[in-house]
Design a protein around this motif. Structure first.
Motif, short mmCIF file in Angstrom:
data_model
loop_
_atom_site.label_atom_id
_atom_site.label_comp_id
_atom_site.label_asym_id
_atom_site.label_seq_id
_atom_site.Cartn_x
_atom_site.Cartn_y
_atom_site.Cartn_z
N THR A 1 -4.01 -24.67 -1.49
CA THR A 1 -5.33 -24.04 -1.46
C THR A 1 -5.27 -22.77 -0.63
O THR A 1 -4.59 -22.73 0.40
N VAL A 2 -5.99 -21.76 -1.06
CA VAL A 2 -6.01 -20.49 -0.33
C VAL A 2 -7.44 -19.98 -0.28
O VAL A 2 -8.23 -20.22 -1.20
N THR A 3 -7.77 -19.31 0.82
CA THR A 3 -9.11 -18.73 0.98
C THR A 3 -9.00 -17.24 1.22
O THR A 3 -8.28 -16.79 2.12
N SER B 1 -10.99 -13.77 2.19
CA SER B 1 -12.17 -13.42 2.98
C SER B 1 -12.87 -12.17 2.47
O SER B 1 -12.23 -11.27 1.90
N THR C 1 -19.59 -22.73 -7.69
CA THR C 1 -18.26 -23.26 -8.00
C THR C 1 -18.00 -23.06 -9.49
O THR C 1 -18.91 -23.12 -10.31
N SER D 1 -14.26 -21.75 -5.76
CA SER D 1 -15.54 -21.97 -5.10
C SER D 1 -15.71 -20.91 -4.02
O SER D 1 -14.74 -20.27 -3.60
N ASN E 1 -17.74 -19.77 -0.24
CA ASN E 1 -18.46 -20.15 0.97
C ASN E 1 -19.34 -18.96 1.31
O ASN E 1 -18.87 -17.94 1.83
N SER F 1 -16.56 -15.83 1.12
CA SER F 1 -15.14 -16.08 0.91
C SER F 1 -14.91 -16.86 -0.37
O SER F 1 -15.78 -17.62 -0.83
N LYS G 1 -12.45 -19.60 -2.31
CA LYS G 1 -11.43 -20.63 -2.16
C LYS G 1 -10.86 -20.96 -3.54
O LYS G 1 -11.61 -21.26 -4.47
N SER H 1 -8.42 -23.62 -5.24
CA SER H 1 -7.75 -24.91 -5.06
C SER H 1 -6.66 -25.08 -6.11
O SER H 1 -6.74 -24.52 -7.20
N SER I 1 -3.61 -23.95 -6.52
CA SER I 1 -3.20 -22.63 -6.99
C SER I 1 -2.15 -22.72 -8.10
O SER I 1 -1.22 -23.53 -8.03
#
Lengths: 115, 113
Positions: B18-20, B22, B60, B65, B67, B76, B78, B80, B82
């Motif tokens: 998973t990566v977020t 910004s 989502t 998704s 935030n 941000s 996200k 999931s 990947s």
């Protein structure tokens, strides 16, 4: 059937020439846009038209002139091309009138190279 | 004037992780829209996800998704699980009621097999 189509996809030309990029959308949208993406991938709006009327005209050299013969078409004409004009130019459309909550639909871009 | 800031020019993530990404923005408006666009090497701009500012619930779309923190002006993304096909430039974008989209400078995402 492509929603927003741009022609040509690639354009290589010499400094000082005049060139045009054409854009057509079949989505029935009222608003169309031109964006420039530079070599660092930064996307910046150049123009927008709503139903053939110029709405947004950012700080763009006078050598760039958009033309919208009808609301489905927005062409970009560039006079006296310079090396710094080399970029990818994107056409996009949206419903307009504050209804753009679904964002834009983009064309596939035109890579302009000035040599 | 509105601005959009993406502070991570590049990121890498292992496949299946998973990566977020910004994004922060600045505006004095209360009604606006936020988007994440993906630009793969084909250079096509693809809408990934959108958020309406008046909705508190985070958007989502399958593995994607957001935030959305309106008070902090943060948005941000996200990703999931990947996948290799997620490798691309990702642009955060802001739009007022005037329909003008302002883009951030982008984050290049690498997926490591």
């Amino acid at each position: 059937d492509t929603a927003v189509s741009q022609t040509p996809k690639y354009l290589v030309t010499q400094m000082g020439n005049d060139k045009s990029i054409k854009c057509e959308q079949n989505l029935g949208h009222d608003t169309m846009y031109w964006y420039k993406q530079d070599s660092k991938k930064f996307l910046k709006i150049m123009f927008s038209y709503n139903n053939k009327e110029l709405i947004i005209n950012e700080t763009v050299p006078n050598r760039f002139s958009p033309k919208s013969p009808d609301k489905a078409h927005l062409n970009l004409h560039i006079n006296s091309l310079e090396l710094g004009d080399s970029a990818v130019y994107f056409c996009a459309s949206s419903p307009g009138g504050g209804q753009g909550s679904y964002g834009y639909t983009f064309g596939s871009g035109t890579r302009l190279t000035v040599v | 004037a509105q601005t959009v800031t993406q502070s991570q020019p590049e990121m890498s993530v292992q496949e299946a992780e998973t990566v977020t990404l910004s994004c922060t923005y600045d505006t004095s408006e209360s009604d606006y829209y936020l988007f994440w666009y993906k630009q793969p090497p084909s250079r096509q701009m693809i809408l990934v996800i959108r958020q309406e500012a008046y909705k508190q619930q985070n958007a989502t779309e399958n593995r994607f998704s957001v935030n959305f923190q309106k008070a902090a002006k943060s948005f941000s993304l996200k990703i999931s699980d990947s996948q290799l096909g997620d490798a691309a430039m990702y642009f955060c974008a802001y739009m007022n009621r005037d329909d003008k989209i302002i883009f951030g400078k982008g984050t290049r995402l690498h997926i490591l097999p």
